[in-house]
Design a protein around this motif. Structure first.
Motif, PDB file in Angstrom:
ATOM      1  N   LEU A 379       0.822  -1.210   0.000  1.00 39.79           N
ATOM      2  CA  LEU A 379       0.000   0.000   0.000  1.00 39.79           C
ATOM      3  C   LEU A 379       0.858   1.263   0.000  1.00 39.79           C
ATOM      4  CD1 LEU A 379      -2.839  -0.959   2.511  1.00 39.79           C
ATOM      5  CD2 LEU A 379      -3.079  -0.600   0.046  1.00 39.79           C
ATOM      6  N   ARG A 380       0.573   2.147  -0.947  1.00 34.75           N
ATOM      7  CA  ARG A 380       1.222   3.456  -1.055  1.00 34.75           C
ATOM      8  C   ARG A 380       0.145   4.506  -1.261  1.00 34.75           C
ATOM      9  NH1 ARG A 380       4.293   0.001  -0.060  1.00 34.75           N
ATOM     10  NH2 ARG A 380       6.411  -0.385  -0.823  1.00 34.75           N
ATOM     11  N   ARG A 381       0.468   5.740  -0.972  1.00 37.34           N
ATOM     12  CA  ARG A 381      -0.489   6.826  -1.163  1.00 37.34           C
ATOM     13  C   ARG A 381      -0.993   6.820  -2.612  1.00 37.34           C
ATOM     14  NH1 ARG A 381      -1.317  12.235   0.754  1.00 37.34           N
ATOM     15  NH2 ARG A 381      -3.194  12.950  -0.326  1.00 37.34           N
ATOM     16  N   SER A 382      -2.306   6.851  -2.785  1.00 40.37           N
ATOM     17  CA  SER A 382      -2.898   6.854  -4.122  1.00 40.37           C
ATOM     18  C   SER A 382      -2.552   8.150  -4.845  1.00 40.37           C
ATOM     19  CB  SER A 382      -4.421   6.701  -4.036  1.00 40.37           C
ATOM     20  OG  SER A 382      -4.773   5.460  -3.471  1.00 40.37           O
ATOM     21  N   VAL A 383      -2.393   8.042  -6.157  1.00 42.41           N
ATOM     22  CA  VAL A 383      -2.007   9.193  -6.969  1.00 42.41           C
ATOM     23  C   VAL A 383      -3.049   9.463  -8.040  1.00 42.41           C
ATOM     24  CG1 VAL A 383       0.463   8.850  -6.572  1.00 42.41           C
ATOM     25  CG2 VAL A 383      -0.642   7.738  -8.527  1.00 42.41           C
ATOM     26  N   VAL A 384      -2.931  10.624  -8.638  1.00 40.27           N
ATOM     27  CA  VAL A 384      -3.799  11.011  -9.754  1.00 40.27           C
ATOM     28  C   VAL A 384      -2.907  11.520 -10.879  1.00 40.27           C
ATOM     29  CG1 VAL A 384      -5.725  11.604  -8.250  1.00 40.27           C
ATOM     30  CG2 VAL A 384      -4.061  13.358  -8.875  1.00 40.27           C
ATOM     31  N   ALA A 385      -3.459  11.558 -12.098  1.00 37.98           N
ATOM     32  CA  ALA A 385      -2.699  12.087 -13.227  1.00 37.98           C
ATOM     33  C   ALA A 385      -2.512  13.587 -13.048  1.00 37.98           C
ATOM     34  CB  ALA A 385      -3.433  11.796 -14.528  1.00 37.98           C
ATOM     35  N   SER A 386      -1.281  14.020 -13.233  1.00 36.98           N
ATOM     36  CA  SER A 386      -0.952  15.444 -13.151  1.00 36.98           C
ATOM     37  C   SER A 386      -0.098  15.781 -14.364  1.00 36.98           C
ATOM     38  CB  SER A 386      -0.202  15.753 -11.845  1.00 36.98           C
ATOM     39  OG  SER A 386       0.160  17.103 -11.773  1.00 36.98           O
ATOM     40  N   GLY A 387      -0.775  16.153 -15.464  1.00 35.71           N
ATOM     41  CA  GLY A 387      -0.060  16.355 -16.722  1.00 35.71           C
ATOM     42  C   GLY A 387       0.450  15.036 -17.229  1.00 35.71           C
ATOM     43  N   GLU A 388       1.748  14.957 -17.460  1.00 29.69           N
ATOM     44  CA  GLU A 388       2.343  13.710 -17.933  1.00 29.69           C
ATOM     45  C   GLU A 388       2.832  12.831 -16.785  1.00 29.69           C
ATOM     46  OE1 GLU A 388       5.372  14.523 -20.749  1.00 29.69           O
ATOM     47  OE2 GLU A 388       4.086  15.652 -22.118  1.00 29.69           O
ATOM     48  N   GLU A 389       2.702  13.320 -15.571  1.00 26.69           N
ATOM     49  CA  GLU A 389       3.191  12.577 -14.409  1.00 26.69           C
ATOM     50  C   GLU A 389       2.031  12.185 -13.508  1.00 26.69           C
ATOM     51  OE1 GLU A 389       6.269  11.699 -14.416  1.00 26.69           O
ATOM     52  OE2 GLU A 389       6.719  12.920 -16.189  1.00 26.69           O
ATOM     53  N   GLN A 390       2.379  11.619 -12.349  1.00 29.04           N
ATOM     54  CA  GLN A 390       1.399  11.272 -11.335  1.00 29.04           C
ATOM     55  C   GLN A 390       1.781  11.943 -10.025  1.00 29.04           C
ATOM     56  OE1 GLN A 390       1.625   6.936 -11.586  1.00 29.04           O
ATOM     57  NE2 GLN A 390      -0.403   6.912 -12.516  1.00 29.04           N
ATOM     58  N   ALA A 391       0.791  12.332  -9.250  1.00 27.75           N
ATOM     59  CA  ALA A 391       1.062  13.031  -7.993  1.00 27.75           C
ATOM     60  C   ALA A 391      -0.063  12.750  -7.005  1.00 27.75           C
ATOM     61  CB  ALA A 391       1.184  14.537  -8.238  1.00 27.75           C
ATOM     62  N   THR A 392       0.247  12.920  -5.715  1.00 25.83           N
ATOM     63  CA  THR A 392      -0.798  12.807  -4.692  1.00 25.83           C
ATOM     64  C   THR A 392      -1.645  14.072  -4.725  1.00 25.83           C
ATOM     65  OG1 THR A 392       0.637  13.772  -2.989  1.00 25.83           O
ATOM     66  CG2 THR A 392       0.678  11.376  -3.238  1.00 25.83           C
ATOM     67  N   ALA A 393      -2.866  13.964  -4.216  1.00 26.22           N
ATOM     68  CA  ALA A 393      -3.779  15.108  -4.220  1.00 26.22           C
ATOM     69  C   ALA A 393      -4.740  14.983  -3.054  1.00 26.22           C
ATOM     70  CB  ALA A 393      -4.549  15.171  -5.538  1.00 26.22           C
ATOM     71  N   GLU A 394      -5.148  16.125  -2.501  1.00 23.50           N
ATOM     72  CA  GLU A 394      -6.076  16.133  -1.379  1.00 23.50           C
ATOM     73  C   GLU A 394      -7.471  15.678  -1.787  1.00 23.50           C
ATOM     74  OE1 GLU A 394      -5.596  16.615   2.010  1.00 23.50           O
ATOM     75  OE2 GLU A 394      -3.598  16.246   1.224  1.00 23.50           O
ATOM     76  N   TYR A 395      -7.766  15.707  -3.084  1.00 18.03           N
ATOM     77  CA  TYR A 395      -9.091  15.254  -3.497  1.00 18.03           C
ATOM     78  C   TYR A 395      -9.140  13.745  -3.686  1.00 18.03           C
ATOM     79  CZ  TYR A 395      -7.258  15.504  -8.366  1.00 18.03           C
ATOM     80  OH  TYR A 395      -6.531  15.349  -9.523  1.00 18.03           O
ATOM     81  N   ARG A 396      -8.030  13.050  -3.383  1.00 13.73           N
ATOM     82  CA  ARG A 396      -8.055  11.584  -3.337  1.00 13.73           C
ATOM     83  C   ARG A 396      -7.289  11.134  -2.102  1.00 13.73           C
ATOM     84  NH1 ARG A 396      -5.873   6.878  -7.605  1.00 13.73           N
ATOM     85  NH2 ARG A 396      -7.215   5.246  -6.739  1.00 13.73           N
ATOM     86  N   ILE A 397      -8.021  10.680  -1.086  1.00 11.10           N
ATOM     87  CA  ILE A 397      -7.407  10.264   0.172  1.00 11.10           C
ATOM     88  C   ILE A 397      -7.568   8.758   0.337  1.00 11.10           C
ATOM     89  CG2 ILE A 397      -7.420  10.509   2.681  1.00 11.10           C
ATOM     90  CD1 ILE A 397      -6.378  12.956   1.213  1.00 11.10           C
ATOM     91  N   SER A 398      -6.502   8.035   0.003  1.00 13.68           N
ATOM     92  CA  SER A 398      -6.495   6.575   0.130  1.00 13.68           C
ATOM     93  C   SER A 398      -5.083   6.082  -0.122  1.00 13.68           C
ATOM     94  CB  SER A 398      -7.468   5.934  -0.876  1.00 13.68           C
ATOM     95  OG  SER A 398      -7.057   6.216  -2.211  1.00 13.68           O
ATOM     96  N   LYS A 399      -4.889   4.800   0.086  1.00 10.18           N
ATOM     97  CA  LYS A 399      -3.648   4.129  -0.311  1.00 10.18           C
ATOM     98  C   LYS A 399      -4.020   2.964  -1.216  1.00 10.18           C
ATOM     99  CE  LYS A 399      -0.443   5.375   3.378  1.00 10.18           C
ATOM    100  NZ  LYS A 399       0.472   4.911   4.442  1.00 10.18           N
TER     101      LYS A 399
END
Length: 552
Positions: A379-399
């Motif tokens: 389990l790792r912090r869930s990420v979202v697409a951020s342009g061409e990369e992936q990043a964590t975001a406060e609008y997705r809270i999970s692992k």
């Protein structure tokens, strides 16, 4: 060619895991980690118990010395003067004053006990299993998120109740089996988090409760508290001012001056500052002096999203009565597949546009538990697409964790079961590995699309097209909240343990279906686990679609 695709996919997964390392500082994003924290506190309780035992022994020794000396003064020294002529009595008096009192006062035993206690704490701290400041802030934000999405009354939360004001009366929307009230310091920390974010709408509500509880606390300040009544009033005064509440000045004079030390320099300095601010920026006179929740600019669908999240509680019935649609139905479905002829699955068609179907009892309880166990270490912090990369975001809270079919035979069997139901190729690289997700405190995923909406999305690195379909498996139940809300389609689906939700993300022409905008509502109470299987366009060319939707 297939080997090439698999190699590319494996490299992407490995890179993703390297770029997003495991962090104990994100404990609040997974309820599994929160549960593990209770084990950590058990260790600290054991250290505290040892400390109390040693301190009790030390205090017993001090009490024994006190009793001995007191007895000498009441029975010997207050007796006949001849007693002091006794050289033994004189010697013991001098010895006590020159040696025993010094040994008692300058004893290192208390320090040694404290140091042993601290060392035990530091050992646990070095293991990296203690929450960090980020976790406290994240947990506080989770409470405020639940407050907003479910329209919860702060006063009710403070008493351990999940209540909403309806027709002027507080009504329970969920009654927990275990109710834990919050302290003045608990409320102060939540209010302080909001205050530091310049979120005065929330800081006013939580700090007002903090002031009320600090005032009513028996015994005054407690050593475990970070905040005080003075701190709460100080933060609340400025929050009142920023919210344009014209009682800010009166609040300062009648509360800070009267209740707290009148010569406190910080208080007096703030009084002068607020007076100047009120002169320079007089509050607007309005008949409505209540707090107003700020508008949002990044979440334009907020009202619909929150309304759909609330429809699953017993108080609201604003969700459309979908059973009135004659095109929706329930049946036992076998997809004309030999593997399902003897064991068809119960299918509930929830929507035709977009086509959304719920497969009941898709997975067994033991299979779900095994999948959760397999995912725990990854389990790792869930990420979202951020342009061409992936990043964590406060609008997705999970692992989340990714499981290959080689992780356990269960994964392969689930893939086969999905193919039997959908007739889709779910083998990598034509589908992604199984993603297992555990939500955190107030864990959620605000409205989003599963398919890529930008040509630069990391999804296209797999060279297998966009996500054509989503197959989401509910691995657990929850007590309240956590629904899946389809925003534009105007309906939400509650968490159904061991069931699976399926929908198409793309139209036949490959364009994204805007009606699939969906969200994972915040988990109010419970431990939510899901598993996602995202199927891509390529590899499905000769597969027939299972959707009966004529619009498709």
């Amino acid at each position: 060619m297939q080997y090439y695709f698999k190699s590319i996919y494996s490299v992407c997964v490995i890179i993703n895991m390297i770029l997003i390392p495991f962090s104990f500082g994100e404990m609040y994003t997974s309820l599994l980690n929160v549960k593990q924290a209770s084990i950590v506190e058990r260790q600290l309780i054991d250290h505290l118990e040892t400390y109390i035992e040693h301190e009790s022994e030390r205090l017993e020794d001090i009490k024994r010395f006190y009793a001995k000396v007191s007895e000498l003064h009441s029975e010997v020294y207050n007796g006949p003067s001849a007693a002091m002529a006794n050289p033994l009595v004189a010697f013991t008096l001098i010895k006590r004053l020159q040696s025993e009192w010094i040994n008692l006062i300058y004893s290192d035993e208390a320090q040694e006990n404290t140091q042993a206690f601290r060392s035990g704490y530091e050992e646990v701290e070095e293991e990296g299993s203690l929450p960090k400041l980020e976790d406290l802030q994240g947990a506080a934000n989770g409470l405020m998120r639940l407050q907003d999405v479910y329209a919860l009354q702060v006063g009710g939360l403070v008493r351990g109740h999940f209540q909403r004001i309806t027709n002027g009366n507080p009504i329970d929307i969920y009654s927990p089996t275990i109710s834990v009230p919050l302290s003045g310091d608990d409320c102060f920390l939540v209010g302080k988090v909001a205050y530091e974010l310049e979120d005065y709408y929330h800081s006013v509500q939580w700090l007002e409760e903090s002031v009320r509880l600090f005032r009513g606390a028996e015994g005054g300040w407690s050593p475990e508290n970070e905040g005080t009544l003075e701190d709460a009033l100080d933060h609340l005064a400025f929050s009142h001012f920023k919210e344009n509440i014209c009682t800010a000045r009166l609040f300062l004079f009648y509360q800070l001056d009267a209740v707290i030390y009148p010569m406190n320099r910080r208080v007096l300095k703030n009084v002068e500052k607020y007076e100047r601010l009120l002169v320079d920026n007089p509050p607007l006179l309005s008949a409505d002096t209540g707090l107003k929740r700020p508008n949002t600019t990044y979440l334009r669908t907020r009202n619909t999203y929150e309304r759909l999240c609330r429809t699953q509680d017993a108080l609201l019935s604003s969700q459309p009565m979908r059973y009135e649609n004659p095109r929706l139905f329930c049946d036992y479905f076998n997809n004309d597949s030999p593997g399902l002829l003897l064991q068809p699955i119960r299918r509930e068609v929830l929507s035709m546009q977009p086509y959304v179907v719920l497969y009941h009892s898709f997975i067994t309880g033991s299979e779900a538990e095994r999948i959760k166990d397999l995912a725990q270490t990854g389990l790792r912090r869930s990420v979202v697409a951020s342009g061409e990369e992936q990043a964590t975001a406060e609008y997705r809270i999970s692992k989340s964790a990714w499981l290959k079919d080689t992780a356990h035979p269960i994964i392969g069997r689930l893939d086969q079961r999905i193919t039997l139901l959908t007739s889709l190729n779910v083998q990598p690289p034509y589908a992604e590995y199984l993603q297992v997700v555990n939500y955190g405190i107030g864990g959620h995923y605000e409205p989003h699309f599963d398919h890529a909406t930008s040509a630069s999305s990391p999804l296209f690195r797999l060279n297998t097209g966009n996500r054509v379909a989503t197959f989401m498996i509910y691995l657990s139940s929850v007590d309240a909240g956590g629904s899946t809300a389809f925003i534009h389609a105007n309906f939400s689906v509650p968490v159904v343990e061991n069931a699976a939700l399926f929908w198409w993300n793309l139209h036949r022409n490959g364009q994204g279906d805007g009606d699939t905008l969906h969200a994972g509502c915040p988990v109010l109470v419970g431990d939510k686990w899901v598993a996602n299987k995202w199927i891509h366009e390529y590899g499905q060319e000769f597969q027939r679609r299972c959707s009966p939707n004529p619009e498709e």
